[in-house]
Design an enzyme around this catalytic site. Structure first.
Site, PDB file in Angstrom:
ATOM      1  N   ASP A  13       1.172  -1.463   0.235  1.00  0.00           N
ATOM      2  CA  ASP A  13      -0.081   0.026   0.121  1.00  0.00           C
ATOM      3  C   ASP A  13       1.049   0.871  -0.136  1.00  0.00           C
ATOM      4  OD1 ASP A  13      -2.046  -2.174   0.609  1.00  0.00           O
ATOM      5  OD2 ASP A  13      -1.309  -1.809   2.646  1.00  0.00           O
ATOM      6  N   LYS A  16       2.080   2.227  -5.061  1.00  0.00           N
ATOM      7  CA  LYS A  16       2.547   1.808  -6.196  1.00  0.00           C
ATOM      8  C   LYS A  16       1.582   2.344  -7.241  1.00  0.00           C
ATOM      9  CE  LYS A  16       3.283  -2.192  -4.453  1.00  0.00           C
ATOM     10  NZ  LYS A  16       2.640  -2.284  -3.340  1.00  0.00           N
ATOM     11  N   GLY A  40      -4.341  -4.525  -4.207  1.00  0.00           N
ATOM     12  CA  GLY A  40      -5.245  -3.602  -4.665  1.00  0.00           C
ATOM     13  C   GLY A  40      -4.965  -2.707  -5.091  1.00  0.00           C
ATOM     14  N   HIS A  41      -4.644  -1.599  -6.547  1.00  0.00           N
ATOM     15  CA  HIS A  41      -4.170  -0.908  -6.813  1.00  0.00           C
ATOM     16  C   HIS A  41      -5.200   0.404  -7.181  1.00  0.00           C
ATOM     17  CE1 HIS A  41      -0.328  -3.188  -8.278  1.00  0.00           C
ATOM     18  NE2 HIS A  41      -0.401  -3.310  -6.425  1.00  0.00           N
ATOM     19  N   GLN A 222       1.499  -6.061  -3.405  1.00  0.00           N
ATOM     20  CA  GLN A 222       2.197  -6.214  -2.236  1.00  0.00           C
ATOM     21  C   GLN A 222       4.022  -5.699  -2.143  1.00  0.00           C
ATOM     22  OE1 GLN A 222       0.878  -9.980  -3.688  1.00  0.00           O
ATOM     23  NE2 GLN A 222      -0.524  -8.768  -3.630  1.00  0.00           N
TER      24      GLN A 222
END
Ligand code: IMP
Length: 422
Positions: A13, A16, A40-41, A222
């Site tokens: 988180d 990225k 989760g981007h 991650q």
């Protein structure tokens, strides 16, 4: 520098997605090399917010995007994201999916959930998307790969072999209902038509791109501290986010990688369980969470918040071979008068170290040694170059770079795509 890996330098988180989206605009190919829909981007473009779980962030800018063999794929999530691309006017033909990537099967999700329940207090705090069980089956060589879906006979046989074992586990060990072979087969065979147009030779595609001098971005999901081999095991994910994972996950040699950009927040967050030496005690934890919007993209969970940890970051620089850093969310720190930074760990024997402890018990009991930096207590909205930043903010950034002996190439000062200073 045609081949760049972008890797999370903390516990995930770090922002990225936004950095990859920015660099993707100057890249020819963007690759996801590990992980699955546990990522989760979030990418904000104008008034449009993208939340991607399975696709590389490069899709947002319409860049050629690949999902490598090192990934695990939930076909439903993949198909939903293909539909999202179509809905937003992006041709999904930009996406290539490795036939060697493993599929997340329904029992992986059930086992992930049941196993966390069974662990009780010792649970890992996974995203419960079936990631660990899918990688475990891959290592046990009973996994089902994307290419298996393309041949209904092979698919049925593999599901049958897997279910013979999984249903026993589910029913006898976890005491939950098993799965019906015909139902699972029909559902997964049904994905063939949707997946087939995307399946291709990712290793060859990326090799060709590199030979042609194209710019290739490798997007880690991650992060370093969640790496299966080098993270804070067992509170980790089941793949290798570290930069070298890009080579194995895509199918290129390590000599092809030119540059590793580490992404770190100006502070630290962590979701899930596990030790976290620089975790904030007291009301500033909640304050930082609110200011930074630190709630999980995938699970909505509260992220645990801490001050910047240079010991863990120094370790990330080492294990990834980070050549430069992006420091994100600097603006979130604007509200604080003082900014503690963890510069060393105090170990249980009273000694202090600036290197990440190799032994888990040392890490579990490590206490932070703080150096308190002055805050700037003003917004960063006006800054369009690093030189415009308030002096204390510049000094904070310079301090991090000099402690880590790595240049800071990008500084994030706001949520929008253009709020990244070079
Ligand atoms: P899993 O990847 O779902 O097995 O979860 C293992 C650990 O990795 C848990 O602590 C999760 O919270 C963490 N994790 C997995 N994906 C992400 C991510 O994208 N961001 C932050 N933490 C993650």
């Amino acid at each position: 520098m045609p081949a760049t890996v972008v890797v999370g330098a903390q516990w995930g988180d770090e922002g990225k997605g936004k950095i990859v989206d920015l660099l993707a605009q100057q890249s020819d190919v963007v690759c996801r090399y590990q992980g699955g829909p546990n990522a989760g981007h979030t990418i904000i473009v104008g008034d449009e917010t993208w939340k991607l779980r399975q696709m590389p962030s490069g899709v947002v800018s319409g860049t050629t995007s690949v999902i490598g063999a090192g990934c695990v794929v939930d076909p439903q999530v993949f198909v939903d994201e293909v539909d999202l691309l179509i809905e937003r006017g992006i041709d999904p033909a930009i996406v290539t999916l490795s036939g060697n990537a493993h599929l997340i099967m329904p029992w992986h999700v059930t086992i992930d959930q049941a196993s966390e329940r069974r662990l009780g207090n010792l649970q890992i705090g996974t995203t419960r998307r079936g990631i660990g069980p899918a990688y475990a089956d891959k290592a046990s060589r009973i996994g089902i790969r994307v290419q298996d879906v393309l041949d209904p006979k092979i698919l049925r046989q593999k599901i049958e072999i897997a279910l013979a074992e999984k249903n026993l586990w589910l029913e006898r060990i976890y005491e939950v209902e098993g799965f019906d072979l015909e139902e699972v087969w029909a559902r997964y065979a049904g994905f063939a038509e949707r997946l087939a147009p995307f399946v291709g030779d990712v290793s060859l595609l990326v090799d060709r791109a590199l030979r042609d001098g194209q710019r290739v971005l490798f997007e880690g999901a991650q992060a370093t501290m969640l790496d299966l081999d080098h993270g804070t095991y067992p509170f980790v994910t089941s793949s290798n986010p570290v930069a070298s994972g890009a080579a194995t996950g895509i199918g290129i040699g390590p000599t092809r990688i030119d540059r590793v950009l580490g992404v770190s927040k100006a502070y630290v967050t962590r979701v899930g369980e596990g030790p976290f030496p620089s975790e904030i005690e007291g009301p500033d934890q909640e304050r930082l969470r609110e200011l930074g919007g630190e709630f999980g993209t995938v699970t909505g969970r509260n992220r645990r918040c801490g001050w910047l940890d240079l010991v863990a970051l120094r370790y990330a620089v080492r294990v990834n071979g980070i050549t430069s850093l992006a420091l994100t969310k600097l603006d979130v720190l604007s509200a604080f008068a003082e900014l503690p930074v963890c510069v060393r760990y105090r170990l249980r024997d009273g000694s202090e170290t600036e290197h990440f402890p190799a032994h888990q018990s040392d890490f579990h009991r490590a206490r932070p040694v703080w150096e308190v930096k002055a805050g700037w207590q003003q917004g960063l909205d006006g800054a369009s170059t690093v030189a415009d930043l308030p002096r204390a903010a510049r000094e904070y950034v310079e301090f991090v770079a000099s402690e880590l002996e790595v240049p800071i190439e990008l500084v994030g000062v706001g949520a929008d795509r253009d709020r990244v200073l070079a």
